[in-house]
Structure formats: structure tokens, C-alpha cells
Scaffold this active site. Sequence first.
Site, PDB file in Angstrom:
ATOM      1  N   HIS A   5       0.825  -1.219   0.000  1.00 59.67           N
ATOM      2  CA  HIS A   5       0.000   0.000   0.000  1.00 59.67           C
ATOM      3  C   HIS A   5       0.854   1.262   0.000  1.00 59.67           C
ATOM      4  O   HIS A   5       0.395   2.327  -0.424  1.00 59.67           O
ATOM      5  CB  HIS A   5      -1.019  -0.005   1.150  1.00 59.67           C
ATOM      6  CG  HIS A   5      -0.487   0.292   2.515  1.00 59.67           C
ATOM      7  ND1 HIS A   5      -0.218  -0.682   3.454  1.00 59.67           N
ATOM      8  CD2 HIS A   5      -0.196   1.465   3.120  1.00 59.67           C
ATOM      9  CE1 HIS A   5       0.201  -0.127   4.577  1.00 59.67           C
ATOM     10  NE2 HIS A   5       0.226   1.181   4.399  1.00 59.67           N
ATOM     11  N   SER A  45       3.899   2.161   8.536  1.00 55.97           N
ATOM     12  CA  SER A  45       3.659   1.237   7.432  1.00 55.97           C
ATOM     13  C   SER A  45       4.980   0.989   6.708  1.00 55.97           C
ATOM     14  O   SER A  45       5.661   1.928   6.308  1.00 55.97           O
ATOM     15  CB  SER A  45       2.644   1.826   6.453  1.00 55.97           C
ATOM     16  OG  SER A  45       1.367   1.873   7.019  1.00 55.97           O
ATOM     17  N   ASP A  92       1.014  -7.762   2.360  1.00 56.37           N
ATOM     18  CA  ASP A  92       1.143  -6.332   2.070  1.00 56.37           C
ATOM     19  C   ASP A  92       2.616  -5.938   1.925  1.00 56.37           C
ATOM     20  O   ASP A  92       3.217  -5.352   2.822  1.00 56.37           O
ATOM     21  CB  ASP A  92       0.482  -5.530   3.191  1.00 56.37           C
ATOM     22  CG  ASP A  92       0.289  -4.059   2.832  1.00 56.37           C
ATOM     23  OD1 ASP A  92       0.844  -3.624   1.810  1.00 56.37           O
ATOM     24  OD2 ASP A  92      -0.415  -3.360   3.581  1.00 56.37           O
TER      25      ASP A  92
END
Length: 714
Positions: free
Chosen positions: A83, A645, A219
Site C-alpha cells: 500500500h 507502514s 502487504d
Amino acid sequence: MKLIRYCILLISFSSFAQQGGMWIPSLLEGLNESEMTSLGMKMSAKDIYDVNQSSLKDAVPHFNGGCTSEVISPNGLLLTNHHCGYGAIQSHSSLENDYLTDGFWAKNYTEELPNPEMTVTFIVKIEDVTAQVLKNTQKLSSEEEKQAVIKKNISHIVENSPKESWQNNRVRTFYEGNQYMLFVVETFKDVRLVGTPPSSIGKFGSDTDNWVWPRHTGDFALFRIYADKNNRPAEYSENNVPYTPKHFLPISLDGVEEDDFTLVFGYPGTTDEYLPAVAVEQRVNVINPARIGLREVALKEQDKFMRADKEIKIKYASKYARIANYYKKWIGENQGLKKSNAIAIKKQQEADFTKALAQKNLSQTYGHLLPAFEKAYQEFEPYNLAYTYFSEAILRNIELMRNAFQLVQLEQVYQAKGKQSFTDRKENLLERNASFHKDYSPHVDKEVFIKVMQVFAAEMPAEFLPENFKNVNIEKLADDIYSNSALTTSENTQKILKGSPKNVFKKLEKDPAFTLAKSLTQVFYQKVLPTYQEQELAITALQREYMRAILETSTKEDRIFPDANGTLRVTYGKVKGYSPSDAVHYQPVTYLEGVMEKYIPGDYEFDVPEKLIDLYKNKDYGAYAENGKLPVNFIGTNHTTGGNSGSPTIDAEGNLIGLNFDRVWEGTMSDIYYDPSICRNIMVDVRYILFIIDKYANAQHLIKEMKLVHPKKK
């Protein structure tokens, strides 16, 4: 003003102390190092951060200003979240080469895809500069004067502190302006896409599973840093070569067990751990519901079109994900703050704080703070709400209005600074115009406009709306704007911006999108923004004084960490399950079986590639299985937030074991209040990443670049 130096990291205010924390890596020696050792860490603080020798910090760059990444090979191979690289993956995708759907794997250096404007930034050195920044501010009473002197001092430090010619200096504030640190950094500007799994792996579960556990998402994405022949930062060039890092992370194949030590290293964006109870109440009861309400109607319209049209799905995938991410986060944040009784707990902390002031004879110095907060936030609320509605509606969710707002700013630039500034700003807008319209659908945006503006008109405080916008028929307004505005197409936008400033604005005054944006913006600038900024500045000054008071009333047994501010931090904890509600307990690790249990053929969120199904059926897991099962994700007690992230999850000996990508929904309130019983971060097990690269993508050449280790088998 009393200067509070870095030693304040070793003290805190007892009623604020909780498990968790986001610690400055250059200041880990002492209490933090002892705590990490007690949790099982076998490294030293210098293994994590060292200026003179290579250390973990040299393998963990800031990714493109918003995420974290880590170097995992001696050839500059970079790992981050799918992402985090989503926008770049989308930009390389088309109907003919749909890398979002099919994935992408470069077979060699020449196939790796450049990404203009993408950067990664390494920290070279961190230094305390509090005394220099606050010089000559002690006797100033005006907040505006203080900030002006601080700004001047920071500029002097940035310009005059030692660095190499290819490096940059940055100064960042900590503890609400009670401490300042200088960061010497290196920014690399040639970052190329190496590999990405399809979204059915990298985004598996999509919005339904976002922020929740159990999770089964791969991810991750791979990039590579390129440098010039001297291994220094350089703009993109075919002559650049893969970067040779000062340090890269070995990768452990031994996996994780409950209570294993975990260290997450990264760049957390923003937290507000020390907000007073009245501020949290306003966020929970007023601001978050406004944000959620507007984004909910916008997302519903976008989703409807994305599900029906593959081309729209490609165009809106990245934009939708960006808006949906915080929409769902705010919902979970509100639920978590209510469930954990955070407001009542903060009120009790404030009662304890008042007692501590009396015990330390500081009531006269700081006793005014809590009543001042109550008054300030009461006055701030209508302006804060108006600011929220304007920014969400005009600047974030309706694309045409955002473009029109930029043209309103263009007019303001011309009026304030003249023709040359107008020309420079116009050229920047024209450069972005084509790329914007490449991923824009007026048909989708019109439906978003209708739904968002209906909420905006109904919920915005009436005193902050233009007279001609009250009782307006939103659907008729949308018909007029999207039928007649030149700003809905790239070609017509270019035409309307041709000519002298006088001619440009003469044409714009006839454009319905521009005229609406201008009328809304004028009221916002006249009635909302000045008071909002004035009150926000006053609250910031109160918060800084409150933070100083917390630090002065703390005891040696307590732990106070600075709020996240986008700088490099260490957070440590353990692999740990949790119980979110009565009779429910979650294990800390998920497996590929869970992917197959969620599998829905052809579904937007839960489809599974055929090859992955075959690998599962044949149990073809290679060296990455654990007792015949393939781990996918795991959770821990690390205190993380947005910006973490892509952060590496590192074991007790400095090896990569996972990739941070999310938090559990029940614990998203950790930005405001960290509850160790339910706050968990979510990570991709590095063995799942290796499995996808090796067995799914057949990209064994990438595996060969890495250093795979077995630390538990020594």
C-alpha cells in the site's frame, strides 16, 4: 524559560505511564536499553543506533515521505508495504499491463521501473539543539514573537551545522516545543520498482479486513535504490548503479512464537498522547463524526462505480484506498476510546496532575492550564468543525472542487505577488493537469459531489456558508457545474489557463466550478480561517506549557516519550495475542489456511490467484512452512501509527522477521491513548514474503540477493 534537555526521556508523569512508547533511537542507552534487554533483546543500543559504525538505523530509510522501508540486500533492494508503493504500481498500470491485478516482477536491473519524484531518506546523525533553538526566547511573552525567533534560530542551525555537500540538515521539535533535534539526512531520488504481488495478495481483504484481526494480507512490495558511481544520491539516470548500503537486514527463517521480542523501527507520523480530556471529547463527539460522515458518502459512490467498471477501478484504486484508510481508522478510534473509557481515564490523570502540582508547589505556575483548556476548546469547536467540513469536502473528497480551489489560490497569488508568481504557479498546475485527468472521471465525481455537498450544506455551521449556498438544490447545481465547467477535462483546463492573467480570470469568472469554489473559499478565509489559526496557535502554546508541566511533575519511575512527528523512532514489545471482547481470544499468528477460508471467487476483496490455490493444495511451501503450515501475518504489542507502514519488525538479534502494515481496529485509538490490553500492531510474516517471491513469482534471483539466517538454531 527552563530548558528541558534530552534526559527528560528518563522521567515521566506516573498517571500517564503505560506500556508502549515511541523512542528516539539516539537516546536508548539507560532505561530503554534495560527494558529491551528484560524483554529478550540480545543487541545493544549501539547496534540500533551508532554514528561511527554501521547500525540498524542505516538500513531503515523513510520511504517517499510517508512510509518506512528497509534495505534487505547488499545491492540496495528495498522492502516496504504494497500500500505504500500503491501509487507507483498504479502509475505503471494500464489495461494492457495491469500490475495491480497481475503483479510485476523485474527479471533483471534493466527491467526495474523508475518512479519520478519517489525518494528514500536515511538518517546519518541526530543531535540535540534545544538550547540553540530557544536562544533569546525566554523573555518574550508573545507567542508570535517566540515562534518568529525560533524559526530564525532553526534556519541558522540548518544552514550552519556541519554536513557533506550531498546531505541535508533538518530540525524537528519534540515534547510540544520543549526539545529540538537536528537530523543530518541523505535523500536518494532514483528508486525503481522491482516486484509486487497482485492486489489479490498484497491487498487481500481490502477494505473489509482493513484495521482488523485476524488478517491474511501479503502487504509488501520491492523497490531498489540507485546511486551515482560514488554511491551518493543522484537524480534518475541510466548510468546510476544499485546502492551499496552501510547496513542491510539479514532475514530470519525461524519465525515467531508468542512472547518473542519484537522491535519495530520506523517513522511514525503523528500522535497526540498528551491531549487533555476536553480535546479528546471534542474529537470523539464532534470532529470524527464529521469526517466519517463525509467520507462515508464519498466512498460509497466511488465503490459503486469501481465494482461496475474495471477502468474506473484502476483509476480510483489508489485514491479510494487513501480516503478509506482513515475513514475506517476514525471509526475504530472512536470505538476504542469509548471502550477503553479513555476520556474518564484522562480526567483522572488530570486530577492526579493537579495534586502533583500542589505537592511540588507548582499550582501557581501551572494551575491555570486545565481551566484554560476547557475555555479554549469550547471557543474552538465551531471553527474546528467548519475547518473540518471545508477541508474534507473541498480539498479531499470532491476532486473538481479541489482543482477549482487551486485556481482560486492562483488568483490570490497573482493579486498578492504579481505576474511572475502567477506564471510560475500556473505552469505547476498545467504540469499536474494531465496526470490528474488521467485518473479522473467527471461522472464519478459528479455523484460524489452531490452526496458530499448535501451533507456539507446541511451540517456546516450556517454562519460559515455563503448566502447563495443556503437552501440550494445540490442536484441542479451539480448538473450545471459538470455540464458547463471547463475543469472537467484536461484539454479545456489548458485552454482556460491560456493567456494573460486578466484573460484567464475573465474566463474563470464564467466557470461554475470556479465561481462556487471561490464563494465558499472567500467565506472560509474571511470567517473561519483567521479565528481557527489564532485559536489553534493559543492551544498549541497551552499544550507546550502543559507538556512542560507534565515533565516537571514526573517521577523517576515513570516513562514519558515524545509524540510521533515523522522522525525515526524505536518501539519494542512482544508477539502477543489479545482478547477484544468477552469470550473472544485471538491467537497471534495466522496461516494460509485462513486465506482459503476467506476466498470468494471473483470477489473484489477476497479473490485468490489460481497459482496460490495450487501451491496451497500441493502444500508446496518450500523452506518457509512451520509444522506443515505457512504463516501469513502476526501481531505484537509494538506502539505504532501511520508512517510505521513498511517498518521492519526485527528480532532480538537484529534480523528481519516481519513487515509492519496495520493495527487492530480495537486499538486504533493508540494515537491518543495506548491500552496495552487491546493495542496490537499487525505484521506480514517475512516467510510469507519470501514464499511469494520464491514459489509464487519464481523470482529466485531476488532471494539469492538476501542473507537468510537461522538465529534460533545456533
